[in-house]
Motif scaffolding. Structure first.
Motif, PDB file in Angstrom:
ATOM      1  N   LYS A  89      54.183  42.281  43.602  1.00 18.81           N
ATOM      2  CA  LYS A  89      54.622  42.636  44.955  1.00 18.81           C
ATOM      3  C   LYS A  89      56.144  42.566  45.082  1.00 18.81           C
ATOM      4  N   LYS A  90      56.731  41.612  44.401  1.00 20.85           N
ATOM      5  CA  LYS A  90      58.183  41.460  44.461  1.00 20.85           C
ATOM      6  C   LYS A  90      58.874  42.613  43.740  1.00 20.85           C
ATOM      7  N   ASN A  91      58.302  43.036  42.621  1.00 23.15           N
ATOM      8  CA  ASN A  91      58.922  44.080  41.812  1.00 23.15           C
ATOM      9  C   ASN A  91      58.667  45.489  42.328  1.00 23.15           C
ATOM     10  N   ASP A  92      57.626  45.677  43.117  1.00 22.62           N
ATOM     11  CA  ASP A  92      57.300  47.014  43.601  1.00 22.62           C
ATOM     12  C   ASP A  92      56.712  46.932  45.005  1.00 22.62           C
ATOM     13  N   PRO A  93      57.446  47.403  46.005  1.00 24.06           N
ATOM     14  CA  PRO A  93      56.958  47.314  47.383  1.00 24.06           C
ATOM     15  C   PRO A  93      55.777  48.259  47.691  1.00 24.06           C
ATOM     16  N   ASN A  94      55.455  49.163  46.767  1.00 28.12           N
ATOM     17  CA  ASN A  94      54.339  50.074  46.970  1.00 28.12           C
ATOM     18  C   ASN A  94      53.025  49.301  46.813  1.00 28.12           C
ATOM     19  N   PRO A  95      52.235  49.148  47.881  1.00 30.96           N
ATOM     20  CA  PRO A  95      50.998  48.356  47.813  1.00 30.96           C
ATOM     21  C   PRO A  95      50.008  48.849  46.760  1.00 30.96           C
ATOM     22  N   GLU A  96      49.988  50.143  46.496  1.00 27.56           N
ATOM     23  CA  GLU A  96      49.041  50.692  45.513  1.00 27.56           C
ATOM     24  C   GLU A  96      49.281  50.153  44.106  1.00 27.56           C
ATOM     25  N   LYS A  97      50.511  49.831  43.795  1.00 29.56           N
ATOM     26  CA  LYS A  97      50.853  49.385  42.444  1.00 29.56           C
ATOM     27  C   LYS A  97      50.256  48.017  42.106  1.00 29.56           C
ATOM     28  N   CYS A  98      49.882  47.251  43.120  1.00 25.84           N
ATOM     29  CA  CYS A  98      49.409  45.888  42.880  1.00 25.84           C
ATOM     30  C   CYS A  98      47.933  45.697  43.224  1.00 25.84           C
ATOM     31  N   LEU A  99      47.204  46.767  43.440  1.00 26.24           N
ATOM     32  CA  LEU A  99      45.791  46.647  43.796  1.00 26.24           C
ATOM     33  C   LEU A  99      44.986  45.932  42.711  1.00 26.24           C
ATOM     34  N   ASP A 100      45.238  46.237  41.461  1.00 27.68           N
ATOM     35  CA  ASP A 100      44.506  45.578  40.374  1.00 27.68           C
ATOM     36  C   ASP A 100      44.773  44.073  40.355  1.00 27.68           C
ATOM     37  N   LYS A 101      46.029  43.704  40.571  1.00 29.31           N
ATOM     38  CA  LYS A 101      46.382  42.278  40.603  1.00 29.31           C
ATOM     39  C   LYS A 101      45.707  41.592  41.794  1.00 29.31           C
ATOM     40  N   GLY A 102      45.649  42.281  42.925  1.00 27.42           N
ATOM     41  CA  GLY A 102      44.973  41.740  44.098  1.00 27.42           C
ATOM     42  C   GLY A 102      43.482  41.558  43.854  1.00 27.42           C
ATOM     43  N   ARG A 103      42.877  42.500  43.157  1.00 27.59           N
ATOM     44  CA  ARG A 103      41.451  42.379  42.817  1.00 27.59           C
ATOM     45  C   ARG A 103      41.206  41.183  41.903  1.00 27.59           C
ATOM     46  N   GLU A 104      42.143  40.937  40.991  1.00 30.68           N
ATOM     47  CA  GLU A 104      42.015  39.787  40.097  1.00 30.68           C
ATOM     48  C   GLU A 104      42.056  38.477  40.886  1.00 30.68           C
ATOM     49  N   VAL A 105      42.926  38.408  41.880  1.00 27.74           N
ATOM     50  CA  VAL A 105      42.996  37.216  42.736  1.00 27.74           C
ATOM     51  C   VAL A 105      41.671  37.050  43.480  1.00 27.74           C
ATOM     52  N   THR A 106      41.186  38.122  44.058  1.00 25.86           N
ATOM     53  CA  THR A 106      39.923  38.066  44.803  1.00 25.86           C
ATOM     54  C   THR A 106      38.772  37.646  43.901  1.00 25.86           C
ATOM     55  N   ARG A 107      38.706  38.217  42.716  1.00 20.93           N
ATOM     56  CA  ARG A 107      37.653  37.877  41.759  1.00 20.93           C
ATOM     57  C   ARG A 107      37.714  36.390  41.391  1.00 20.93           C
ATOM     58  N   CYS A 108      38.906  35.886  41.165  1.00 23.57           N
ATOM     59  CA  CYS A 108      39.079  34.483  40.812  1.00 23.57           C
ATOM     60  C   CYS A 108      38.615  33.583  41.960  1.00 23.57           C
ATOM     61  N   VAL A 109      39.041  33.882  43.171  1.00 26.10           N
ATOM     62  CA  VAL A 109      38.697  33.055  44.330  1.00 26.10           C
ATOM     63  C   VAL A 109      37.190  33.070  44.575  1.00 26.10           C
ATOM     64  N   LEU A 110      36.585  34.243  44.549  1.00 26.69           N
ATOM     65  CA  LEU A 110      35.142  34.325  44.790  1.00 26.69           C
ATOM     66  C   LEU A 110      34.353  33.613  43.690  1.00 26.69           C
ATOM     67  N   GLY A 111      34.805  33.738  42.453  1.00 27.78           N
ATOM     68  CA  GLY A 111      34.160  33.026  41.345  1.00 27.78           C
ATOM     69  C   GLY A 111      34.281  31.519  41.508  1.00 27.78           C
ATOM     70  N   LEU A 112      35.450  31.070  41.908  1.00 26.47           N
ATOM     71  CA  LEU A 112      35.670  29.643  42.138  1.00 26.47           C
ATOM     72  C   LEU A 112      34.767  29.136  43.253  1.00 26.47           C
ATOM     73  N   LEU A 113      34.705  29.871  44.356  1.00 29.47           N
ATOM     74  CA  LEU A 113      33.869  29.442  45.479  1.00 29.47           C
ATOM     75  C   LEU A 113      32.405  29.329  45.056  1.00 29.47           C
ATOM     76  N   LYS A 114      31.961  30.271  44.268  1.00 26.68           N
ATOM     77  CA  LYS A 114      30.576  30.232  43.787  1.00 26.68           C
ATOM     78  C   LYS A 114      30.358  29.015  42.889  1.00 26.68           C
ATOM     79  N   ASP A 115      31.306  28.750  41.980  1.00 24.91           N
ATOM     80  CA  ASP A 115      31.217  27.582  41.096  1.00 24.91           C
ATOM     81  C   ASP A 115      31.196  26.282  41.894  1.00 24.91           C
ATOM     82  N   LEU A 116      32.100  26.170  42.874  1.00 25.21           N
ATOM     83  CA  LEU A 116      32.160  24.956  43.687  1.00 25.21           C
ATOM     84  C   LEU A 116      30.850  24.751  44.426  1.00 25.21           C
ATOM     85  N   HIS A 117      30.311  25.819  44.960  1.00 24.65           N
ATOM     86  CA  HIS A 117      29.075  25.687  45.720  1.00 24.65           C
ATOM     87  C   HIS A 117      27.908  25.296  44.821  1.00 24.65           C
ATOM     88  N   GLN A 118      27.914  25.765  43.586  1.00 23.85           N
ATOM     89  CA  GLN A 118      26.840  25.395  42.663  1.00 23.85           C
ATOM     90  C   GLN A 118      26.968  23.947  42.200  1.00 23.85           C
TER      91      GLN A 118
END
Length: 106
Positions: free
Chosen positions: A40-69
């Motif tokens: 996000k710092k290197n490129d203000p175009n939101p489209e350029k960071c969608l994959d990185k954002g998905r990785e964050v979301t995937r990590c958080v959702l995986g963590l929440l599932k692990d914690l709940h289990q």
């Protein structure tokens, strides 16, 4: 609020769930968050960071599932307290301590 997951076992990332899990998210998903913020710092175009954002979301959702289990009762108690008291940490210290004892920060 009775559970931090839906009927299929997928985490429901409400504000209470995310706030209660914030320390865990910060530790476990740090590399994904840092990569996203650098993008996000290197490129203000939101489209350029969608994959990185998905990785964050995937990590958080995986963590929440692990914690709940691993610590369902303690997580549900802590999240329920945070929900009831509108995310006021000070009013949920007992539940937080029980949650972090069963699911310690690693």
């Amino acid at each position: 609020m009775s559970s931090a997951v839906d009927a299929t076992g997928n985490p429901i990332p409400t504000s209470a769930v995310l706030t209660a899990s914030a320390k865990h998210i910060g530790m476990r998903c740090m590399p994904e968050n840092v990569a996203f913020l650098k993008c996000k710092k290197n490129d203000p175009n939101p489209e350029k960071c969608l994959d990185k954002g998905r990785e964050v979301t995937r990590c958080v959702l995986g963590l929440l599932k692990d914690l709940h289990q691993k610590c369902q009762k303690e997580m549900d108690d802590y999240v329920g307290c945070m929900y009831y008291y509108t995310n006021e940490f000070d009013l949920c210290r007992k539940e937080q301590e029980a949650f972090e004892k069963v699911c310690p920060l690693k």
